[in-house]
Design a protein around this motif. Structure first.
Motif, PDB file in Angstrom:
ATOM      1  N   THR A 149      43.430  32.661  44.610  1.00  0.00           N
ATOM      2  CA  THR A 149      41.852  32.872  45.212  1.00  0.00           C
ATOM      3  C   THR A 149      40.464  32.209  45.335  1.00  0.00           C
ATOM      4  O   THR A 149      40.949  31.169  44.691  1.00  0.00           O
ATOM      5  CB  THR A 149      41.442  34.414  43.871  1.00  0.00           C
ATOM      6  OG1 THR A 149      41.231  33.064  42.499  1.00  0.00           O
ATOM      7  CG2 THR A 149      41.932  35.591  44.072  1.00  0.00           C
ATOM      8  N   PRO A 150      40.311  32.322  46.668  1.00  0.00           N
ATOM      9  CA  PRO A 150      40.287  33.576  47.493  1.00  0.00           C
ATOM     10  C   PRO A 150      41.552  33.352  48.327  1.00  0.00           C
ATOM     11  O   PRO A 150      41.888  31.903  48.582  1.00  0.00           O
ATOM     12  CB  PRO A 150      39.478  33.364  48.243  1.00  0.00           C
ATOM     13  CG  PRO A 150      38.607  31.774  48.494  1.00  0.00           C
ATOM     14  CD  PRO A 150      38.844  31.294  47.178  1.00  0.00           C
ATOM     15  N   TYR A 179      35.249  38.151  55.854  1.00  0.00           N
ATOM     16  CA  TYR A 179      35.192  37.486  55.180  1.00  0.00           C
ATOM     17  C   TYR A 179      36.238  36.495  56.766  1.00  0.00           C
ATOM     18  O   TYR A 179      36.813  36.901  57.616  1.00  0.00           O
ATOM     19  CB  TYR A 179      37.012  38.020  54.455  1.00  0.00           C
ATOM     20  CG  TYR A 179      36.618  38.928  53.187  1.00  0.00           C
ATOM     21  CD1 TYR A 179      35.649  38.632  52.841  1.00  0.00           C
ATOM     22  CD2 TYR A 179      37.425  40.189  53.438  1.00  0.00           C
ATOM     23  CE1 TYR A 179      35.765  40.190  52.002  1.00  0.00           C
ATOM     24  CE2 TYR A 179      37.232  41.045  52.653  1.00  0.00           C
ATOM     25  CZ  TYR A 179      36.134  40.945  51.626  1.00  0.00           C
ATOM     26  OH  TYR A 179      36.446  41.961  51.464  1.00  0.00           O
ATOM     27  N   MET A 282      41.502  40.256  50.021  1.00  0.00           N
ATOM     28  CA  MET A 282      39.668  38.786  49.423  1.00  0.00           C
ATOM     29  C   MET A 282      38.704  40.515  49.125  1.00  0.00           C
ATOM     30  O   MET A 282      37.756  39.727  48.445  1.00  0.00           O
ATOM     31  CB  MET A 282      39.529  38.979  51.033  1.00  0.00           C
ATOM     32  CG  MET A 282      40.084  38.173  51.703  1.00  0.00           C
ATOM     33  SD  MET A 282      39.264  36.224  50.906  1.00  0.00           S
ATOM     34  CE  MET A 282      38.320  35.951  51.605  1.00  0.00           C
ATOM     35  N   THR A 285      38.975  40.048  45.813  1.00  0.00           N
ATOM     36  CA  THR A 285      38.736  38.655  45.033  1.00  0.00           C
ATOM     37  C   THR A 285      36.517  39.274  44.987  1.00  0.00           C
ATOM     38  O   THR A 285      36.429  38.976  44.615  1.00  0.00           O
ATOM     39  CB  THR A 285      38.991  37.474  46.098  1.00  0.00           C
ATOM     40  OG1 THR A 285      40.018  37.738  46.016  1.00  0.00           O
ATOM     41  CG2 THR A 285      37.951  35.993  45.785  1.00  0.00           C
ATOM     42  N   ALA A 286      36.682  39.944  46.281  1.00  0.00           N
ATOM     43  CA  ALA A 286      34.917  39.981  46.182  1.00  0.00           C
ATOM     44  C   ALA A 286      34.345  41.148  45.325  1.00  0.00           C
ATOM     45  O   ALA A 286      33.476  40.393  44.911  1.00  0.00           O
ATOM     46  CB  ALA A 286      34.794  40.694  48.079  1.00  0.00           C
ATOM     47  N   ASN A 288      35.989  40.979  42.203  1.00  0.00           N
ATOM     48  CA  ASN A 288      35.625  40.677  41.382  1.00  0.00           C
ATOM     49  C   ASN A 288      34.152  39.885  41.171  1.00  0.00           C
ATOM     50  O   ASN A 288      33.878  39.674  40.182  1.00  0.00           O
ATOM     51  CB  ASN A 288      36.541  39.640  41.407  1.00  0.00           C
ATOM     52  CG  ASN A 288      37.285  39.250  39.749  1.00  0.00           C
ATOM     53  OD1 ASN A 288      36.493  39.373  38.882  1.00  0.00           O
ATOM     54  ND2 ASN A 288      37.297  37.777  39.874  1.00  0.00           N
ATOM     55  N   LEU A 289      34.122  38.934  42.659  1.00  0.00           N
ATOM     56  CA  LEU A 289      33.272  38.456  42.510  1.00  0.00           C
ATOM     57  C   LEU A 289      32.054  38.980  42.672  1.00  0.00           C
ATOM     58  O   LEU A 289      30.718  38.702  41.648  1.00  0.00           O
ATOM     59  CB  LEU A 289      32.983  37.735  43.331  1.00  0.00           C
ATOM     60  CG  LEU A 289      31.594  36.434  44.778  1.00  0.00           C
ATOM     61  CD1 LEU A 289      31.974  36.032  43.272  1.00  0.00           C
ATOM     62  CD2 LEU A 289      31.388  35.812  45.283  1.00  0.00           C
ATOM     63  N   ILE A 292      30.921  39.986  38.744  1.00  0.00           N
ATOM     64  CA  ILE A 292      30.900  38.708  38.095  1.00  0.00           C
ATOM     65  C   ILE A 292      28.692  38.861  37.962  1.00  0.00           C
ATOM     66  O   ILE A 292      28.295  39.141  36.905  1.00  0.00           O
ATOM     67  CB  ILE A 292      31.332  37.750  38.381  1.00  0.00           C
ATOM     68  CG1 ILE A 292      32.704  37.650  37.807  1.00  0.00           C
ATOM     69  CG2 ILE A 292      30.591  36.069  37.791  1.00  0.00           C
ATOM     70  CD1 ILE A 292      33.767  37.201  38.361  1.00  0.00           C
ATOM     71  N   GLU A 293      28.629  39.004  39.244  1.00  0.00           N
ATOM     72  CA  GLU A 293      27.773  38.824  39.706  1.00  0.00           C
ATOM     73  C   GLU A 293      26.651  40.011  38.651  1.00  0.00           C
ATOM     74  O   GLU A 293      25.390  39.728  38.384  1.00  0.00           O
ATOM     75  CB  GLU A 293      27.084  38.977  41.154  1.00  0.00           C
ATOM     76  CG  GLU A 293      25.607  38.215  41.412  1.00  0.00           C
ATOM     77  CD  GLU A 293      25.687  38.888  42.802  1.00  0.00           C
ATOM     78  OE1 GLU A 293      26.994  38.764  43.973  1.00  0.00           O
ATOM     79  OE2 GLU A 293      25.014  38.335  43.910  1.00  0.00           O
ATOM     80  N   SER A 295      27.394  42.252  36.514  1.00  0.00           N
ATOM     81  CA  SER A 295      27.092  41.734  34.895  1.00  0.00           C
ATOM     82  C   SER A 295      25.677  40.465  34.811  1.00  0.00           C
ATOM     83  O   SER A 295      25.535  40.728  33.250  1.00  0.00           O
ATOM     84  CB  SER A 295      28.360  41.780  33.989  1.00  0.00           C
ATOM     85  OG  SER A 295      29.220  40.888  35.142  1.00  0.00           O
ATOM     86  N   LEU A 296      26.153  39.211  35.069  1.00  0.00           N
ATOM     87  CA  LEU A 296      25.660  38.356  35.208  1.00  0.00           C
ATOM     88  C   LEU A 296      24.204  38.708  35.021  1.00  0.00           C
ATOM     89  O   LEU A 296      23.003  39.015  34.289  1.00  0.00           O
ATOM     90  CB  LEU A 296      25.486  37.346  35.650  1.00  0.00           C
ATOM     91  CG  LEU A 296      26.745  36.391  35.662  1.00  0.00           C
ATOM     92  CD1 LEU A 296      26.506  35.086  36.594  1.00  0.00           C
ATOM     93  CD2 LEU A 296      25.913  34.979  34.125  1.00  0.00           C
TER      94      LEU A 296
END
Lengths: 433, 67
Positions: A149-150, A179, A282, A285-286, A288-289, A292-293, A295-296
């Motif tokens: 990844t990626p 992408y 992708m 992956t995106a 997932n990112l 993360i963003e 939840s942060l």
């Protein structure tokens, strides 16, 4: 010396005749095609061979032919049944008649073919390749690689003439999510003779610069689905299985998976499917990112909120504590103040009392002193009174004064002196005789 | 395997660590600003890996306009 002889032609004609008599039937034979070519008249010329059990040594070899009228029918039939064209290296079961020609020699004329034999043989070879790969312990190697990844840097092995390649690149690069894919093209022959070697060659080139890629896509855009035997060959499959980068296939055929498909990390049916798969990866992956963003973001918000409320609580309790402390101080002060007041008033009272007492004492002292003095005075007065001339005069005494002075002796008086006698009720002058 | 890939992976695991720290309340308020800054950088880096840098994106947009 006379020797009986016949001409070559006579001999060969005799053989031809004898053979025609002796081998008049048709025979089903098993052989391997070692050469095959079609000529312009539509005839097909082959060389059939048989190898020993080791598969290395040729132990029998013969010319063969499929005449045009037969070949016209056999060729499509064989392709339809096997999915393959007749080609060298292929094992076949064919019905032949044999003949000998004085000019062309021995020949097997192929009349019929049994495709199931070839299918069986291909399947056996395929099975053999699979078994060998498993035995070598490399079967799962590429399949178990994690896709990085990626997944953006793709080495693409395909034919330079493939029309599908442009579509594939378009599909990949114009993905609506935006992408970025970095693609590098490695041309290879994708079907027919030499395909396996050509693809292995391309893989070798990629291997030399493997750090620059995340994965390899082996795609074959369009075209006939015949002659894909290369993808079942052990050498190519072994090369793919051991390749350090994940291999994604899009070879595009309808029949069962090829061995290369089976050992590849990811198998897609077509190049289009490969592009879709890459975009999908992708997306994951995106996603997932993004997760993360998000939840942060929410965790930090929560953290700040907590910190804020903690701070507020602290501030609250601080002010409460200060209030409490102040109240306590005030009470303490008031208590002290009260005490002091009390002490002072007590002290004042005592002092006042003492002053009062002192006053009384002083008064008494003064009084007694005054009365004493008075008494004294009275006594003195009395004494003074007793001693006063008036008092004495009253008693009958008189004072004799001569020239303003009291006469205390008779000697002070001479005849003729005028004296004044003072009495209590007045004075009288007299002259001494 | 590839250096860049590792960096993406490392970025993601660093981000995940920050999440864990936040979830488990291991962060001090003093660290929060730094961590938030770091996370923003990492996310930006990761996005560039997926979507390219602004330059690349602009170039693609230009190419699309030409067509």
């Amino acid at each position: 010396m006379t020797i009986d002889s016949i001409s070559l032609k006579d001999l060969l004609l005799t053989i031809r005749k004898e053979m025609a008599d002796a081998f008049s039937n048709a025979y089903w034979i098993r052989a391997e095609i070692s050469e095959i070519r079609e000529n312009a008249n539509g005839h097909c010329y082959l060389e059939l061979i048989e190898k020993d059990s080791s598969g290395k040594l040729i132990v029998a070899k013969s010319r063969a032919s499929i005449w045009a009228d037969t070949y016209r029918m056999l060729k499509p039939y064989f392709i339809k049944e096997t999915g393959q064209e007749l080609k060298s290296g292929m094992k076949v079961m064919v019905q032949v008649t044999v003949s000998f020609h004085e000019l062309y020699g021995f020949n097997c004329a192929i009349r019929d073919i049994e495709p199931s034999f070839t299918i069986g043989d291909l399947a056996r070879k395929r099975q053999e390749a699979i078994r060998q790969l498993q035995e070598d312990g490399i079967w799962d190697m590429n399949r178990t690689l994690d896709l990085p990844t990626p997944l953006t840097r793709i080495a693409i092995i395909t034919s330079s003439t493939a029309a599908g390649y442009g579509d594939f690149i378009d599909q990949l690069k114009k993905n609506k999510q935006g992408y970025i894919f970095h693609t590098t093209f490695f041309p290879a022959t994708m079907q027919g003779d030499g395909a396996a070697d050509s693809i292995i060659n391309a893989l070798d080139k990629i291997y030399e610069q493997q750090e620059q890629y995340d994965a390899v896509a082996i795609i074959r855009g369009g075209g006939a689905t015949t002659d894909l035997l290369a993808y079942d060959e052990y050498e190519l499959a072994a090369c793919c299985a051991q390749f350090p980068l994940p291999i994604i296939t899009g070879i595009g055929h309808d029949r069962d998976q090829s061995v290369v498909d089976m050992v590849a990390n990811t198998r897609c049916k077509t190049p289009t499917a490969v592009a879709a798969f890459l975009i999908e990866q992708m997306d994951e992956t995106a996603d997932n990112l993004l997760q993360i963003e998000e939840s942060l973001k929410s965790l930090m918000d929560e953290f700040l909120k907590n910190a804020h409320s903690r701070l507020r609580n602290n501030a609250l309790s601080l002010s409460q504590r200060i209030h409490l402390l102040l109240r306590e101080e005030k009470q303490e002060m008031e208590r002290t103040q009260g005490n002091i007041k009390h002490s002072i008033s007590l002290l004042l009272m005592r002092q006042r009392q003492r002053i009062k007492e002192s006053n009384v004492k002083i008064k008494n002292t003064i009084k007694s002193r005054i009365s004493e003095e008075k008494h004294h005075l009275e006594i003195s007065e009395k004494a003074i009174l007793l001693l006063s001339p008036d008092y004495i005069l009253k008693k009958g005494y008189s004072l004799t004064i001569k020239e303003g002075k009291i006469v205390k002796s008779q000697s002070e008086l001479n005849k003729g002196d005028t004296i004044t006698s003072i009495f209590v009720d007045g004075k009288k002058e007299s002259i001494i005789k | 395997m590839a250096k860049k890939t590792n960096t993406y992976k490392e970025s993601i695991s660093e981000l995940e660590n920050i999440i864990t720290e936040l979830e488990e309340n291991q962060l001090e308020i003093d660290d929060l600003a730094n961590k938030a800054k770091r996370a923003t950088e990492l996310i930006k880096f990761c996005k560039e890996k997926l979507y390219g840098t602004e330059d690349e994106v602009n170039k693609i947009l230009e190419d699309l306009d030409k067509e």
